[in-house]
Design an enzyme around this catalytic site. Structure first.
Site, PDB file in Angstrom:
ATOM      1  N   CYS A  71       0.949  -1.207   0.018  1.00 55.79           N
ATOM      2  CA  CYS A  71       0.132  -0.016   0.100  1.00 55.79           C
ATOM      3  C   CYS A  71       0.804   1.355   0.044  1.00 55.79           C
ATOM      4  O   CYS A  71       1.572   1.552  -0.871  1.00 55.79           O
ATOM      5  CB  CYS A  71      -1.080  -0.079   1.073  1.00 55.79           C
ATOM      6  SG  CYS A  71      -2.363   0.994   1.066  1.00 55.79           S
ATOM      7  N   HIS A 111      -3.403  -5.693   0.161  1.00 56.61           N
ATOM      8  CA  HIS A 111      -3.080  -6.163   1.794  1.00 56.61           C
ATOM      9  C   HIS A 111      -3.061  -7.715   1.759  1.00 56.61           C
ATOM     10  O   HIS A 111      -4.078  -8.296   1.831  1.00 56.61           O
ATOM     11  CB  HIS A 111      -3.941  -5.407   2.531  1.00 56.61           C
ATOM     12  CG  HIS A 111      -3.677  -3.982   2.711  1.00 56.61           C
ATOM     13  ND1 HIS A 111      -2.724  -3.463   3.657  1.00 56.61           N
ATOM     14  CD2 HIS A 111      -4.517  -2.881   2.345  1.00 56.61           C
ATOM     15  CE1 HIS A 111      -2.723  -2.196   3.565  1.00 56.61           C
ATOM     16  NE2 HIS A 111      -3.877  -1.935   2.894  1.00 56.61           N
ATOM     17  N   GLU A 115      -1.761  -9.305   4.205  1.00 52.57           N
ATOM     18  CA  GLU A 115      -1.693  -9.417   5.454  1.00 52.57           C
ATOM     19  C   GLU A 115      -3.116  -9.879   5.860  1.00 52.57           C
ATOM     20  O   GLU A 115      -3.357 -10.540   7.087  1.00 52.57           O
ATOM     21  CB  GLU A 115      -0.941  -8.801   6.335  1.00 52.57           C
ATOM     22  CG  GLU A 115      -1.767  -7.235   6.595  1.00 52.57           C
ATOM     23  CD  GLU A 115      -1.455  -6.244   5.389  1.00 52.57           C
ATOM     24  OE1 GLU A 115      -1.126  -6.833   4.158  1.00 52.57           O
ATOM     25  OE2 GLU A 115      -1.769  -5.098   5.747  1.00 52.57           O
ATOM     26  N   SER A 150       2.864 -13.932  39.444  1.00 55.69           N
ATOM     27  CA  SER A 150       1.553 -13.567  39.606  1.00 55.69           C
ATOM     28  C   SER A 150       0.431 -14.572  39.526  1.00 55.69           C
ATOM     29  O   SER A 150      -0.557 -14.710  39.916  1.00 55.69           O
ATOM     30  CB  SER A 150       1.077 -12.397  38.720  1.00 55.69           C
ATOM     31  OG  SER A 150       0.853 -12.802  37.318  1.00 55.69           O
ATOM     32  N   GLY A 151       0.784 -15.767  38.502  1.00 52.49           N
ATOM     33  CA  GLY A 151      -0.056 -16.897  38.386  1.00 52.49           C
ATOM     34  C   GLY A 151      -0.670 -16.433  37.159  1.00 52.49           C
ATOM     35  O   GLY A 151      -1.330 -17.560  36.317  1.00 52.49           O
ATOM     36  N   VAL A 211      -0.394 -15.849  32.710  1.00 56.92           N
ATOM     37  CA  VAL A 211       0.325 -16.667  31.806  1.00 56.92           C
ATOM     38  C   VAL A 211       1.946 -16.011  31.822  1.00 56.92           C
ATOM     39  O   VAL A 211       2.892 -16.577  31.553  1.00 56.92           O
ATOM     40  CB  VAL A 211      -0.321 -16.961  30.484  1.00 56.92           C
ATOM     41  CG1 VAL A 211      -0.867 -15.610  29.770  1.00 56.92           C
ATOM     42  CG2 VAL A 211       0.331 -17.842  29.362  1.00 56.92           C
ATOM     43  N   ASP A 212       1.980 -14.788  31.296  1.00 51.97           N
ATOM     44  CA  ASP A 212       3.248 -14.040  31.168  1.00 51.97           C
ATOM     45  C   ASP A 212       4.374 -14.467  32.284  1.00 51.97           C
ATOM     46  O   ASP A 212       5.315 -15.014  31.899  1.00 51.97           O
ATOM     47  CB  ASP A 212       3.081 -12.538  30.850  1.00 51.97           C
ATOM     48  CG  ASP A 212       2.122 -12.171  29.931  1.00 51.97           C
ATOM     49  OD1 ASP A 212       1.695 -13.311  28.982  1.00 51.97           O
ATOM     50  OD2 ASP A 212       1.164 -11.289  29.868  1.00 51.97           O
ATOM     51  N   SER A 213       3.960 -13.955  33.397  1.00 47.70           N
ATOM     52  CA  SER A 213       5.005 -14.035  34.452  1.00 47.70           C
ATOM     53  C   SER A 213       5.242 -15.529  34.687  1.00 47.70           C
ATOM     54  O   SER A 213       6.446 -15.997  34.673  1.00 47.70           O
ATOM     55  CB  SER A 213       4.530 -13.350  35.869  1.00 47.70           C
ATOM     56  OG  SER A 213       3.689 -13.744  36.268  1.00 47.70           O
TER      57      SER A 213
END
Ligand code: XMP
Length: 510
Positions: free
Chosen positions: A82, A169, A171, A223-224, A226-228
């Site tokens: 584009c 596009h 994508e 923290s419990g 998913v990330d940490s």
């Protein structure tokens, strides 16, 4: 490992392009259009993609973002999408003009199958268009490789220099063969290998963390979520018992959550875990507090204080693990939104701690982090857990937080989540939970008058939490939740469903 960065001109799909390239197992990240060319060279990219943009290439110089022309003499293949194609045209001496009215929608595009970009595609494909400017004359030496009924130049190439451009596009999902076009660019034109896999990311991160930490000591606020959790397990694989996780339990977690975190990390993964049960201390500080921002501040401050107390017991700790993810990195680069609520991330960095950061997920999207979590053997309950706010149930209990109210909310919330899971909806819903308002209403149970709390059910769909819509839950599911909550949760005689979107509401109630 091959990498194909996306040079970002601010287009709405820029992030999506990087995701698509990663889905094809080639590493990609967003880089700003005004990046120093030296930095691009250092990345040793196998190809470059120029994104779309909200700007017009025809606006004055200040406004229309551009790139250093030297990029085209590095011998690196380039694909402009584009705005990216219009920019290539302009730089190489083609012509670009504005049309009267924006054009967007699915369009039949005639493709020149001699171009490597369109290898194995059909002569006519449906592609998604969205433009206001068009290339009216291809630059000298460029072939036109795509066209539509209204748009004679919808794609260009200079194959000997490996420069390509498309007006549509590839994508977006509305271009059904878009992934094939990106595949052709990556594998046919750039010569990439699809080597960016979950296993390779884990191996690469472990190697990197090992080299960095050496004999140092690492702490991680867990923290419990998913990330940490994924960050902690990944770092543990790299440094073993040099890692200590600190889990500050403020007593405002969902039912059974604290136990699950302790079991998973201590027993399954044998990770050093300090479980600081500080529920009484938090509740003590919250007595009499009803104002949402005050609650948030108290919890945030107390959290950091306790985290520091525990961290100071670990002598000579010199690294801190954070589960920062790529969307945080991208967002904080562009964020200028007004503060609606003061968000407090559990495990956030105390400002005066002199610890070096380890952020092994910094370049990963949420779905990639989940795949890594699965590969590392984390339980489904943690990998698929919906987002949960740092201040926990305190901002879902309207008014003063008490032990009695926490118990009511935990029990009701457990039913909401169980029923959402039973209906097979959990993974497709951004967040689904219960709220306990600070009111009571009259009901009748066992022929007797009751005067008890209502429970509010909230379920929202969202991409990024910035906007959200309420989920049209099936009546059957709502009915089961309602029946179970009034029957099983003591202190509740009424259930209502929140049918507000964000904006004008927010996802949480406080
Ligand atoms: P709102 O209520 O602002 O929430 O629409 C947007 C998203 O952020 C989560 N949230 C928080 N997350 N600390 C966090 O880590 C916080 O203080 C916090 N407050 C809200 C919320 O659950 C939703 O996903």
């Amino acid at each position: 490992m091959d990498n194909v960065p996306v040079i970002d001109f601010g287009g709405q799909y820029s992030q999506l392009i990087t995701k698509r390239i990663r889905e094809l197992r080639v590493y990609s990240e967003l880089i700003p259009y005004d990046i120093d060319i030296k930095k691009i060279k250092e990345k040793n990219p196998s190809g470059l993609i120029l994104s779309g943009s909200p700007y017009s290439i025809l606006s004055d110089r200040e406004k229309a973002p551009s790139i250093n022309k030297e990029i085209f003499s590095l011998g690196i293949p380039v694909l402009g999408i584009c705005y990216g194609m219009q920019l290539i045209s302009k730089i190489f001496g083609g012509e670009v003009a504005s049309i009267e009215k924006n054009k967007y929608g699915k369009t039949k595009v005639k493709l020149d199958l001699k171009s490597s970009l369109f290898k194995d595609l059909k002569p006519v494909e449906i592609c998604w268009m969205s433009y206001k400017d068009i290339v009216t004359k291809a630059p000298p030496g460029f072939n036109v490789i795509a066209s539509t009924r209204n748009l004679p130049i919808a794609g260009i190439e200079k194959p000997e220099e490996k420069i390509y451009g498309v007006q549509f596009h590839p994508e977006v999902a509305h271009t059904p063969s878009g992934m094939d076009i990106l595949k052709n660019f990556l594998f046919e034109i750039c010569g990439c290998l699809p080597s960016w896999t979950t296993v390779s990311i884990i191996e690469q991160q472990i190697k990197k963390i090992k080299e960095e930490v050496k004999e140092g000591k690492v702490i991680c606020g867990l923290s419990g979520g998913v990330d940490s959790s994924v960050a902690a397990v990944l770092v543990n694989k790299a440094v073993g018992d040099k890692l200590t996780c600190i889990f500050v339990d403020h007593g405002l977690l969902r039912k059974g959550e604290a136990e699950k975190v302790v079991e998973t990390f201590r027993e399954n993964f044998k990770i050093n875990l300090i479980h600081r049960d500080a529920s009484d201390r938090f509740l003590g500080k919250l007595v009499g507090i009803t104002e949402p921002e005050k609650k948030r501040k108290i919890i945030g401050n107390e959290f950091i204080r306790i985290f520091e107390e525990e961290a100071s017991k670990i002598k000579d700790a010199n690294y801190l693990v954070q589960g920062t993810l790529y969307s945080d990195v991208i967002e904080s680069g562009t964020k200028n939104a007004a503060r609606i609520k003061s968000h407090h991330n559990v495990g956030g960095l105390p400002e005066d701690m002199k610890l070096k950061l380890i952020e092994p997920l910094r370049f990963l999207f949420k779905d990639e982090i989940r795949k890594i979590g699965i590969e590392l053997g984390l339980p489904d309950e943690i990998v698929w857990r919906q987002p949960f706010p740092g201040p926990g149930l305190a901002i879902r209990i309207i008014g003063e937080v008490t032990k009695e109210k926490i118990k009511i909310l935990q029990d009701a919330d457990e039913i909401v989540v169980e029923e959402i899971k039973r209906a097979g909806l959990y993974k497709n819903i951004w967040q689904s939970f219960a709220i306990l308002p600070d009111i009571k209403s009259v009901g009748v149970m066992d022929d007797k008058r009751t005067y008890l709390y209502p429970i509010v059910i909230r379920a929202v769909s969202s991409q990024d939490a910035m906007t959200a819509d309420w989920v049209r839950l099936p009546y059957k599911v709502l009915e089961r939740m309602s029946t179970r909550i009034v029957n099983e949760v003591e202190g509740v005689n009424r259930v209502v469903y929140d049918i507000s979107s964000k904006p004008p509401s927010t996802i949480e109630w406080e």
